[in-house]
Enzyme design. Structure first.
Site, PDB file in Angstrom:
ATOM      1  N   LYS A 171     -35.243 -25.887  17.123  1.00 43.76           N
ATOM      2  CA  LYS A 171     -36.067 -25.375  16.031  1.00 43.76           C
ATOM      3  C   LYS A 171     -35.249 -24.371  15.240  1.00 43.76           C
ATOM      4  CE  LYS A 171     -40.483 -22.988  15.159  1.00 43.76           C
ATOM      5  NZ  LYS A 171     -41.708 -22.449  15.778  1.00 43.76           N
TER       6      LYS A 171
ATOM      7  N   SER B 213     -46.088 -24.067  14.210  1.00 47.84           N
ATOM      8  CA  SER B 213     -44.973 -24.109  13.280  1.00 47.84           C
ATOM      9  C   SER B 213     -43.823 -24.991  13.751  1.00 47.84           C
ATOM     10  CB  SER B 213     -44.447 -22.683  13.086  1.00 47.84           C
ATOM     11  OG  SER B 213     -43.962 -22.146  14.304  1.00 47.84           O
TER      12      SER B 213
ATOM     13  N   SER C  93     -47.824 -22.480  18.547  1.00 44.67           N
ATOM     14  CA  SER C  93     -46.897 -23.281  17.749  1.00 44.67           C
ATOM     15  C   SER C  93     -46.026 -24.253  18.531  1.00 44.67           C
ATOM     16  CB  SER C  93     -46.001 -22.366  16.910  1.00 44.67           C
ATOM     17  OG  SER C  93     -46.756 -21.741  15.891  1.00 44.67           O
TER      18      SER C  93
END
Length: 484
Positions: A74, A149, A173
């Site tokens: 990420k 996210s 998330s």
């Protein structure tokens, strides 16, 4: 190859059925052919150099179980070679001079980095629509959000663009995008995974974790990424543990707490049906369902959206155009540069949270909002401890609905916030929680949109959670399904 688990890929690499270079090339080709906007930065030469090093380690007999297996990170974890943008214009071309501890640990384990994954700007969002670089599409239905996210991570796993990915979970998330994309993801106990090199959103909530196809895969990844880090003041000093050690243990007699607050008004009927069917499967495996209450579940939304923006307003003050990142091209003086740089560099949601955070921390409001929220946070944690006196794990839905359409909630931030109602309390309490696929929605629109089952445990009970999830995945096949 892309349908195999980490265990299968490891066996193939160790037995020389395939090389790390061949495996990396296979995934790079899949990434190149995809149109999900899941990846932010891919550099074939960097990846193949790591794959070549892995092949040398395998040939020399100096390999770990993860050596040669691809992973993607990420874009909240800084990396020395790939850009680290946090999904923001503010860091559009930023390249870190060091690797995050999590990235370093996976490198030491011999894993091969495929690239950086798209995410909501500074990890703020529930649909991965807040990225400066565009929304990520859900591979099950490209008109739907993948969740946020860590939407890029979940979408990449679901589309089999990578067998493993890192994510971060501040208020859900990892779990929510895992649910929306039909993959497995776990947020470990706060402090288990180093935050050094993780671009900060809310420091008392942010926690890194793995995402993969199965619970067993996640146990392998957690083994590599957890551990005390003296560079992180919130890192917990504990002995290293093997998170796969409890896999295959019988779960007969397991007490599953089912919070009545998770099944009230607002929960979509198709999500409830999928979750209750999963709970019935656990009963077949010998578990017992226990009715419990988490009475302050509703308060988790206002508490989180006071504490998280307050910490964000402090953390994001470092992005001022002076030291690194975006700087406005035209300004009159220092204050004008600050104002224009932050106006240009931050997106709407980030600005909204900075303003909210600055307000609740301001003189005259600190006691009324921030301090009060911290008190309720403690009460939420106490509710969980009372519940764990009656049960071993807690289960329920991850989100009230399946993934919504892209753009559906982009003009309604409150609707986005409400989608986090079942994940926020776990984060506020610092507990471990995970999501595993347990079915799909219903109706013409939702029948191809996955549903996730949330499993919550007490502090440092990740090994137990992973076994509980593993037993379900041994009895069902939801985790094997892919958009292809």
């Amino acid at each position: 190859m892309h349908t195999h688990s980490l265990k299968q890929l490891s066996a193939m690499l160790q037995s020389k059925q395939i090389s790390a270079t061949e495996l990396a090339t296979h995934y790079l080709n899949r990434i190149e052919a995809s149109n999900l906007n899941a990846f932010m930065h891919v550099d074939r030469s960097l990846t193949l150099a790591q794959a070549n090093a892995a092949d040398q380690a395998l040939a020399a007999g100096d390999a770990t179980a993860l050596t040669g297996i691809p992973i993607a990170h990420k874009d909240i974890f800084v990396t020395r070679d790939w850009r680290s943008t946090a999904g923001s214009r503010m860091l559009e071309n930023y390249v870190s001079p060091f690797d995050a501890t999590v990235v370093t640990l996976f490198k030491q384990a011999g894993m091969v980095t495929l690239g950086k994954l798209n995410c909501d700007e500074f990890a703020m969002g529930s649909g991965n629509e807040n990225s400066y670089f565009g929304a990520v599409k859900n591979p099950w239905d490209t008109s739907a959000v993948p969740g946020g996210s860590s939407g890029g991570s979940a979408a990449a796993i679901a589309a089999r663009l990578t067998p493993a990915a890192t994510g971060t979970d501040t208020g859900g998330s990892i779990r929510q995008p895992a649910a929306f994309c039909g993959v497995t993801g776990i947020k470990p106990t706060y402090g288990s995974v180093s935050r050094y090199g993780m671009i900060a959103f809310a420091s008392s909530l942010d926690q890194g974790g793995p995402m993969a196809q199965t619970a067993e895969d996640c146990s392998w990844l957690l083994n590599a990424m957890t551990g005390f880090d003296e560079k992180d003041s919130t890192s917990v000093q504990r002995d290293k543990e093997d998170f796969s050690r409890q896999l295959n243990q019988d779960i007969k007699g397991l007490r599953i707490g089912v919070p009545r607050e998770f099944f009230g008004t607002g929960l979509a009927s198709d999500v409830e049906q999928a979750v209750r069917t999963a709970l019935a499967e656990y009963e077949k495996l010998g578990a017992t369902l226990v009715d419990i209450s988490l009475p302050k579940t509703e308060l988790s939304i206002p508490v989180y959206y006071i504490i998280a923006p307050a910490e964000a307003s402090s953390n994001l003050s470092r992005f001022d155009g002076v030291r690194y990142g975006h700087r406005a091209a035209d300004y009159k003086d220092l204050n004008d540069m600050y104002r224009k740089t932050r106006t240009e560099g931050f997106g709407d949601e980030v600005k909204r949270r900075i303003l909210t955070g600055a307000y609740v921390l301001s003189h005259g409001y600190y006691d009324a909002y921030y301090l009060q929220a911290q008190k309720i946070r403690r009460l939420i944690a106490q509710d969980f401890q009372a519940a764990f006196a009656q049960c071993d794990v807690i289960m329920g839905p991850v989100a009230p609905t399946v993934a919504w359409d892209l753009g559906d909630k982009s003009d309604d931030p409150v609707a986005n916030y409400l989608a986090d109602i079942f994940t926020l309390s776990t984060s506020l309490a610092g507990l471990p929680g995970m999501s595993i696929p347990c079915g799909f929605g219903q109706g013409e629109k939702n029948s191809n949109r996955p549903v996730g089952l949330q499993i919550i445990g007490n502090y440092f009970s990740e090994a137990k959670l992973l076994n509980v999830a593993h037993q379900y995945q041994q009895a069902t096949n939801w985790h094997t399904k892919s958009p292809e």
